[in-house]
Design a protein around this motif. Sequence first.
Motif, PDB file in Angstrom:
ATOM      1  N   ARG A 116       0.837  -1.198   0.000  1.00  0.00           N
ATOM      2  CA  ARG A 116       0.000   0.000   0.000  1.00  0.00           C
ATOM      3  C   ARG A 116       0.866   1.240   0.000  1.00  0.00           C
ATOM      4  O   ARG A 116       1.909   1.277   0.657  1.00  0.00           O
ATOM      5  CB  ARG A 116      -0.933   0.009   1.214  1.00  0.00           C
ATOM      6  N   TYR A 118       0.721   5.772  -0.149  1.00  0.00           N
ATOM      7  CA  TYR A 118      -0.138   6.929   0.097  1.00  0.00           C
ATOM      8  C   TYR A 118       0.558   8.214  -0.319  1.00  0.00           C
ATOM      9  O   TYR A 118       1.798   8.269  -0.417  1.00  0.00           O
ATOM     10  CB  TYR A 118      -0.510   7.009   1.591  1.00  0.00           C
ATOM     11  N   LYS A 228      -5.958  12.585   1.608  1.00  0.00           N
ATOM     12  CA  LYS A 228      -4.942  11.584   1.326  1.00  0.00           C
ATOM     13  C   LYS A 228      -5.373  10.746   0.123  1.00  0.00           C
ATOM     14  O   LYS A 228      -6.559  10.468  -0.043  1.00  0.00           O
ATOM     15  CB  LYS A 228      -4.840  10.672   2.563  1.00  0.00           C
ATOM     16  N   ASP A 252       3.265   2.741   3.069  1.00  0.00           N
ATOM     17  CA  ASP A 252       2.901   2.954   4.482  1.00  0.00           C
ATOM     18  C   ASP A 252       3.239   1.726   5.323  1.00  0.00           C
ATOM     19  O   ASP A 252       2.852   1.644   6.493  1.00  0.00           O
ATOM     20  CB  ASP A 252       1.426   3.358   4.633  1.00  0.00           C
ATOM     21  N   ARG A 254       2.342  -1.443   4.809  1.00  0.00           N
ATOM     22  CA  ARG A 254       1.410  -2.565   4.744  1.00  0.00           C
ATOM     23  C   ARG A 254       1.644  -3.386   3.474  1.00  0.00           C
ATOM     24  O   ARG A 254       1.695  -2.832   2.383  1.00  0.00           O
ATOM     25  CB  ARG A 254      -0.015  -2.031   4.753  1.00  0.00           C
TER      26      ARG A 254
ATOM     27  N   LEU B  11       3.372   1.686  13.021  1.00  0.00           N
ATOM     28  CA  LEU B  11       2.194   1.045  12.428  1.00  0.00           C
ATOM     29  C   LEU B  11       1.632   1.869  11.281  1.00  0.00           C
ATOM     30  O   LEU B  11       1.290   1.328  10.227  1.00  0.00           O
ATOM     31  CB  LEU B  11       1.130   0.851  13.522  1.00  0.00           C
ATOM     32  N   ARG B  12       1.532   3.180  11.472  1.00  0.00           N
ATOM     33  CA  ARG B  12       0.936   4.049  10.464  1.00  0.00           C
ATOM     34  C   ARG B  12       1.739   5.339  10.313  1.00  0.00           C
ATOM     35  O   ARG B  12       1.413   6.357  10.909  1.00  0.00           O
ATOM     36  CB  ARG B  12      -0.519   4.360  10.830  1.00  0.00           C
ATOM     37  N   PRO B  13       2.799   5.310   9.496  1.00  0.00           N
ATOM     38  CA  PRO B  13       3.640   6.497   9.340  1.00  0.00           C
ATOM     39  C   PRO B  13       2.912   7.675   8.691  1.00  0.00           C
ATOM     40  O   PRO B  13       3.387   8.811   8.735  1.00  0.00           O
ATOM     41  CB  PRO B  13       4.786   5.998   8.449  1.00  0.00           C
ATOM     42  N   ASP B  14       1.759   7.389   8.082  1.00  0.00           N
ATOM     43  CA  ASP B  14       1.041   8.430   7.345  1.00  0.00           C
ATOM     44  C   ASP B  14       0.000   9.163   8.197  1.00  0.00           C
ATOM     45  O   ASP B  14      -0.699  10.029   7.684  1.00  0.00           O
ATOM     46  CB  ASP B  14       0.344   7.802   6.133  1.00  0.00           C
ATOM     47  N   PHE B  32      -7.553  -3.615  10.676  1.00  0.00           N
ATOM     48  CA  PHE B  32      -6.209  -4.199  10.668  1.00  0.00           C
ATOM     49  C   PHE B  32      -5.311  -3.463  11.678  1.00  0.00           C
ATOM     50  O   PHE B  32      -4.557  -4.085  12.426  1.00  0.00           O
ATOM     51  CB  PHE B  32      -5.587  -4.119   9.269  1.00  0.00           C
TER      52      PHE B  32
END
Lengths: 263, 75
Positions: A116, A118, A228, A252, A254, B11-14, B32
């Motif tokens: 994934r 972004y 986003k 990201d 994933r 986990l979520r850099p964004d 998730f």
Amino acid sequence: MIKQLIDGQDFWAEIVKRLSKGEKTNFFFSEEEVLQLVQKGKISRLDFDGGVYFFVTEENLYRLYYFLEKEKSPEVLPRLQQPIILEEVHLATKERIPSKDTWEKIGFQHYLERKRMYLMAKNIAFEEREPSFATEEILEEIFLLMNESFEPFSSALPTKEALLKDIQEQRVLISLKNQNLLGFLHFGDEKQGSMLWHIAVLPQARGLGVGEGLLQDWFLARKDIAKKFMLWVRTDNPPALRMYEKHGFLPDGRVAPVMIKTT
Amino acid sequence: MDTLLKILVELRPDVDFEDNKELVDSGELDSFDIVSLVGELCEAYEIEIGAEDIVPENFNSVEAIMAMVVRLQED
């Protein structure tokens, strides 16, 4: 023995309980989605020592979901009439458990992998362009190109009816030359931003910047709504990866490997 | 709090965790993320997160997650 699930609420309670026990899983449906699956009679289960499999029945395949207690391994699967697709999501920085080898031991083969990416809207340099949305007249052409361009098992291809709805609701962008279709971009809106579902360019129009133009059209079409922009891209598709990286898309973390067990 | 932020950013850099107080309700964290986060929190803080605690309000902000962790550590 495989049993069909009939009580959605009971099933959801079981899911939450298993999650709270830290069982390994690839089952990430919401409560609403779980209730719908049960209501439509599309989901069945197979219990085994240390875990459970859930099978979601589709037209030509079964999707496999699992819950595994800590330290337990997947059980051998029964022989089924259709291919079984196992799609997982994990973080690239973390060890994949159960491992690829574990699944291969019970008959699965690597099929493909996606990651994934972004792009934050604030980082986009918008071009002056006029996006072209698809119209109902070219539904058949887009549907054909979509089905010729994507593999059938894990591409989330819409039915013709669903695609028509997306065209009517302006979620399909097109690139035309002399009224001929060169490519399309199909997207969806989610709470967290806009998601690119499918993009395809006719083989004879590749390398001409059609894909890049469609990306720009997508950004413009959702400029005022999405904070986003997101997409999943196959890791064995370097031209696509290069195009997204060039536009500033970042991974990201994933990753979604897909495995298949044929009959 | 630093450990929690490190887990979340990995986990979520964004995602902007410091300002967003509706991480689940706004769709920034999906199922998730929650499942991954539950596993990470249990390991990092040596706690058990029960089914009754896996609700959006416990994951909507860094403060809410930390409050849940502290409560479970005290239990």
